[in-house]
Scaffold this motif. Structure first.
Motif, PDB file in Angstrom:
ATOM      1  N   TRP A   1       0.829  -1.207   0.000  1.00 53.08           N
ATOM      2  CA  TRP A   1       0.000   0.000   0.000  1.00 53.08           C
ATOM      3  C   TRP A   1       0.864   1.259   0.000  1.00 53.08           C
ATOM      4  O   TRP A   1       0.497   2.288  -0.596  1.00 53.08           O
TER       5      TRP A   1
ATOM      6  N   THR B   1      -0.698  -1.041  -7.192  1.00 53.02           N
ATOM      7  CA  THR B   1      -2.128  -1.191  -6.895  1.00 53.02           C
ATOM      8  C   THR B   1      -2.624  -2.543  -7.389  1.00 53.02           C
ATOM      9  O   THR B   1      -3.400  -3.220  -6.696  1.00 53.02           O
TER      10      THR B   1
ATOM     11  N   VAL C   1      -4.384  -5.016  -4.542  1.00 48.95           N
ATOM     12  CA  VAL C   1      -5.806  -5.396  -4.486  1.00 48.95           C
ATOM     13  C   VAL C   1      -5.985  -6.914  -4.296  1.00 48.95           C
ATOM     14  O   VAL C   1      -6.701  -7.324  -3.369  1.00 48.95           O
TER      15      VAL C   1
ATOM     16  N   SER D   1      -4.936  -7.960  -0.798  1.00 51.76           N
ATOM     17  CA  SER D   1      -5.858  -7.598   0.282  1.00 51.76           C
ATOM     18  C   SER D   1      -6.957  -8.648   0.437  1.00 51.76           C
ATOM     19  O   SER D   1      -7.625  -8.690   1.475  1.00 51.76           O
TER      20      SER D   1
ATOM     21  N   ALA E   1     -12.868  -5.635   1.495  1.00 46.29           N
ATOM     22  CA  ALA E   1     -11.605  -5.589   0.746  1.00 46.29           C
ATOM     23  C   ALA E   1     -11.865  -5.479  -0.751  1.00 46.29           C
ATOM     24  O   ALA E   1     -11.183  -4.735  -1.464  1.00 46.29           O
TER      25      ALA E   1
ATOM     26  N   GLY F   1     -10.931  -2.219  -2.714  1.00 41.55           N
ATOM     27  CA  GLY F   1      -9.936  -2.465  -3.754  1.00 41.55           C
ATOM     28  C   GLY F   1     -10.369  -1.924  -5.105  1.00 41.55           C
ATOM     29  O   GLY F   1      -9.574  -1.337  -5.832  1.00 41.55           O
TER      30      GLY F   1
ATOM     31  N   LEU G   1      -8.400   0.870  -7.177  1.00 41.10           N
ATOM     32  CA  LEU G   1      -7.981   0.581  -8.552  1.00 41.10           C
ATOM     33  C   LEU G   1      -8.497   1.636  -9.526  1.00 41.10           C
ATOM     34  O   LEU G   1      -7.771   2.099 -10.417  1.00 41.10           O
TER      35      LEU G   1
ATOM     36  N   TYR H   1      -8.706   4.129   2.714  1.00 43.71           N
ATOM     37  CA  TYR H   1      -8.636   2.712   2.353  1.00 43.71           C
ATOM     38  C   TYR H   1      -8.034   1.881   3.487  1.00 43.71           C
ATOM     39  O   TYR H   1      -8.587   0.864   3.898  1.00 43.71           O
TER      40      TYR H   1
ATOM     41  N   LEU I   1     -10.050  -0.786   5.666  1.00 45.32           N
ATOM     42  CA  LEU I   1      -9.702  -2.203   5.495  1.00 45.32           C
ATOM     43  C   LEU I   1      -9.416  -2.858   6.837  1.00 45.32           C
ATOM     44  O   LEU I   1      -9.919  -3.950   7.136  1.00 45.32           O
TER      45      LEU I   1
END
Lengths: 69, 305
Positions: free
Chosen positions: B182, B223, B227, B230, B247, B251, B255, B285, B289
């Motif tokens: 991240w 990214t 994703v 995650s 998630a 995500g 994205l 984010y 998360l």
């Protein structure tokens, strides 16, 4: 990778704050006030640590007592 | 006693010592550490849980103080950091150094004595990683500084988890990796709109060294790695549907924003709005998360789903 950027010498930090200490001066008052505030903050932190360490001790003694080896 | 009228150094304000610890960064550290602790299987007494989180926060604060001590000259040259205590002359460098070492050493000792030496060792590694490996070694040398240095911010959930379980398993490692992957898109989005500041002081941030196009590509690449990563906690059974759904949704949002940044070019006098939006969203984010991870654990324990 691309080219290294032209390095500019880092800037000197500003000089540290000073005060001219004379009894009764404004600087003296500010100096003492700053010291007092710091001492109060330090006192609070130390007091909180005392409480925390005491609490940790009690908890760990309790855990040991309930799970004897 | 007659006090001479010679200038003496003003003692630094306690607020400046607090500022050395980078409180805004510490918020994220505390939060992710707490989430790791709450999501871990097992129980921990609330006093010990508080102590673990406090040690993580104080350790992070110590590392931040050491970072500011080392980079005082660089901070003086950047608009974003000019008003920090050292560049602004509100504190002596030695005070910052000693404060940093005291916080770092104290946090590790208390973690070891109160919680356990594995958690303390990982905390010590994370402090060393940030204060030395990132700050002193990598940051001035390579534009990949953010990638590797981001590992420092990834330790808190791992430490929180280990504080409860006393050992390392795959799940906390995955949480570490999520923050690790991240960090680059998060920081490079910021670097895209403050690149002139870093360029002035010769820090090799990616937009300055490799150009905007390469940076945008890298943001997109990380990214695309982040994703699916995650979703791994859900995939390995370490988290349930609540986390999985969160998630996936978060995500997709990340994205979408990263695609916008990755596929555009900035124009003259560009306000860099997509980059700012990506940066802002990246913070939300991570918070969301990890919050989902905790909610998921609660849902499992209480039998909500």
């Amino acid at each position: 990778m691309g080219n290294e950027p032209d390095k500019i010498a880092p800037v000197e930090p500003a000089p540290v704050e000073t005060a001219t200490i004379e009894p009764g001066s404004v600087d003296m008052v500010a100096y003492r006030a700053r010291q007092k505030a710091r001492n109060r903050a330090m006192g609070l932190v130390l007091g909180a640590l005392v409480v925390l360490f005491f609490a940790i001790t009690i908890v760990k003694l309790g855990i040991q007592a309930s799970h004897p080896r | 006693m007659d006090l001479a009228s010679t200038p003496v150094r003003m003692p630094a304000d306690w607020r400046d010592f607090f500022a050395l610890t980078k409180p805004r960064v510490m918020t994220l550290v505390i939060f992710t550490g707490l989430c790791g602790l709450l999501a871990a299987p097992g129980e921990i007494h609330p006093v010990l849980a508080f102590t673990a989180i406090l040690c993580i926060a104080v350790g992070a604060g110590g590392a931040a103080a050491l970072n500011q001590w080392w980079e005082a000259d660089i901070d003086a040259g950047m608009k974003r950091t000019q008003r920090r205590p050292l560049p602004a002359g509100r504190m002596e460098r030695e005070s910052a150094r000693d404060f940093g070492f005291a916080l770092a050493g104290g946090s590790v000792m208390v973690m070891g004595l109160a919680i356990g030496w594995l958690a303390a060792a990982i905390l010590a590694v994370s402090i060393f990683y940030y204060a030395w490996i990132y700050t002193v070694w990598l940051k001035p040398r390579t534009p990949q500084n953010i990638v590797i240095g981001g590992g420092a911010g990834a330790f808190p959930p791992l430490i929180g988890w280990v504080a409860v379980t006393g050992h390392i398993t795959w799940m906390p490692v995955v949480l570490f990796l999520i923050i690790f992957f991240w960090t680059p898109p998060h920081f490079w989005a910021l670097a895209l709109f403050v690149q002139t500041d870093y360029a002035k002081v010769g820090i090799p941030m990616l937009p300055v060294v490799a150009g905007e196009k390469a940076t945008r590509r890298q943001i997109l690449l990380y990214t695309l790695l982040l994703v699916p990563l995650s979703l791994v906690p859900f995939g390995i059974g370490g988290a349930g549907m609540v986390y999985g759904a969160a998630a996936a949704l978060l995500g997709l949002g990340f994205l979408a924003l990263a695609l916008r940044v990755g596929l555009r070019h900035s124009a003259e006098n560009d306000r860099m709005k997509p980059e700012r939006q990506l940066f802002a969203f990246s913070i939300i984010y991570l918070f969301a998360l990890f919050a989902a991870l905790v909610v998921d654990r609660l849902a499992g324990m209480e039998g909500w789903l």
